[in-house]
Design a protein around this motif. Sequence first.
Motif, PDB file in Angstrom:
ATOM      1  N   PRO A 189       1.515 -11.669   5.601  1.00 30.23           N
ATOM      2  CA  PRO A 189       1.043 -10.886   4.445  1.00 30.23           C
ATOM      3  C   PRO A 189       0.086 -11.686   3.569  1.00 30.23           C
ATOM      4  O   PRO A 189       0.110 -12.921   3.559  1.00 30.23           O
ATOM      5  CB  PRO A 189       2.340 -10.583   3.688  1.00 30.23           C
TER       6      PRO A 189
ATOM      7  N   ARG B 127       0.863  -1.178   0.000  1.00 28.39           N
ATOM      8  CA  ARG B 127       0.000   0.000   0.000  1.00 28.39           C
ATOM      9  C   ARG B 127       0.900   1.229   0.000  1.00 28.39           C
ATOM     10  O   ARG B 127       1.783   1.370   0.843  1.00 28.39           O
ATOM     11  CB  ARG B 127      -0.918   0.004   1.230  1.00 28.39           C
TER      12      ARG B 127
ATOM     13  N   TYR C 210      -1.689   0.942  -4.799  1.00 29.20           N
ATOM     14  CA  TYR C 210      -1.117  -0.387  -4.579  1.00 29.20           C
ATOM     15  C   TYR C 210      -0.056  -0.713  -5.625  1.00 29.20           C
ATOM     16  O   TYR C 210      -0.197  -0.376  -6.805  1.00 29.20           O
ATOM     17  CB  TYR C 210      -2.211  -1.460  -4.599  1.00 29.20           C
TER      18      TYR C 210
ATOM     19  N   LEU D  48       0.329  -5.226   2.590  1.00 26.07           N
ATOM     20  CA  LEU D  48      -1.052  -5.635   2.812  1.00 26.07           C
ATOM     21  C   LEU D  48      -1.091  -6.923   3.626  1.00 26.07           C
ATOM     22  O   LEU D  48      -0.569  -7.960   3.212  1.00 26.07           O
ATOM     23  CB  LEU D  48      -1.761  -5.839   1.465  1.00 26.07           C
ATOM     24  N   GLY D  49      -1.673  -6.838   4.829  1.00 24.53           N
ATOM     25  CA  GLY D  49      -1.741  -7.981   5.712  1.00 24.53           C
ATOM     26  C   GLY D  49      -0.653  -7.992   6.766  1.00 24.53           C
ATOM     27  O   GLY D  49      -0.717  -8.771   7.719  1.00 24.53           O
TER      28      GLY D  49
ATOM     29  N   PHE E 299      -7.093  -8.123  -4.422  1.00 24.62           N
ATOM     30  CA  PHE E 299      -8.229  -8.495  -3.580  1.00 24.62           C
ATOM     31  C   PHE E 299      -9.113  -9.535  -4.262  1.00 24.62           C
ATOM     32  O   PHE E 299     -10.299  -9.653  -3.953  1.00 24.62           O
ATOM     33  CB  PHE E 299      -9.057  -7.261  -3.228  1.00 24.62           C
TER      34      PHE E 299
ATOM     35  N   VAL F  49     -11.500   0.785  -0.941  1.00 25.32           N
ATOM     36  CA  VAL F  49     -10.655   0.717  -2.131  1.00 25.32           C
ATOM     37  C   VAL F  49     -11.447   1.214  -3.334  1.00 25.32           C
ATOM     38  O   VAL F  49     -12.627   0.875  -3.495  1.00 25.32           O
ATOM     39  CB  VAL F  49     -10.179  -0.726  -2.403  1.00 25.32           C
TER      40      VAL F  49
ATOM     41  N   VAL G   6     -11.611  -2.069   4.716  1.00 22.38           N
ATOM     42  CA  VAL G   6     -10.628  -1.382   3.874  1.00 22.38           C
ATOM     43  C   VAL G   6     -11.340  -0.768   2.677  1.00 22.38           C
ATOM     44  O   VAL G   6     -11.860  -1.494   1.826  1.00 22.38           O
ATOM     45  CB  VAL G   6      -9.538  -2.355   3.391  1.00 22.38           C
TER      46      VAL G   6
END
Length: 219
Positions: free
Chosen positions: A135, A56, A104, A129-130, A178, A209, A207
């Motif tokens: 992750p 991110r 991203y 991310l995560g 995603f 987006v 989140v």
Amino acid sequence: MIMQRSTFTASPIALQGHDRFADRMRRISDGLLDEGALLTANLRISGGRAPWFALRVWTGREKTVEKSLDAMGVRTLVPMRKGPDLRRRHRVVPGQMMPVIHGYVLVQMVAQAEYLAGLLGVEHVIDVLGGCDRPMRLSDKEVSRFSGLARKGNFDWERPVHLVVRTGDPVWITAGPFCDRKATVVTPSKKGRGDVVVSIDFMGGEVPVTVPLALLKKL
């Protein structure tokens, strides 16, 4: 009689050298990235496949981060698409290229926390991310599919999409970082093109987006 000094002279340990703390941390980060990039490259040479992760980053700095990491030997990808056309004085100005998903950058790296943590030292990177310890991974196959769809123009802003979504509608994300996740529409779209904002339930939080309408499937 014991005499006590009311003052003393000292200097912070971090300031005794000529290097700034930020400079030393950047060198540590660069060293980790160099090592991680080398291990990833050796894995590819031996026929293995390192997973992909999503970084991110600051919106509008996706290509800058991509170039910085490429210069360090880290394999990165920012799938691009054609943005909205501009209409001025009865003329149509073709849209500029823009990331498929703003904010991203995809990165291929050996799945070890210390190497992923090195990515956080790159300017304009916010997080992995995560998280670095757990992750969210993307397969090489999915990244290739996502990139291929983008190159074909499937996510271009002006591409017609036979889909109408309203606020609160549940949708399914069909590709990208995603992929195969459920989301909820935040901003509606009745135009059949362009972008919408969705909220994704991720790691116990929501989140938001912005994604192309073409990336969604209605449930």
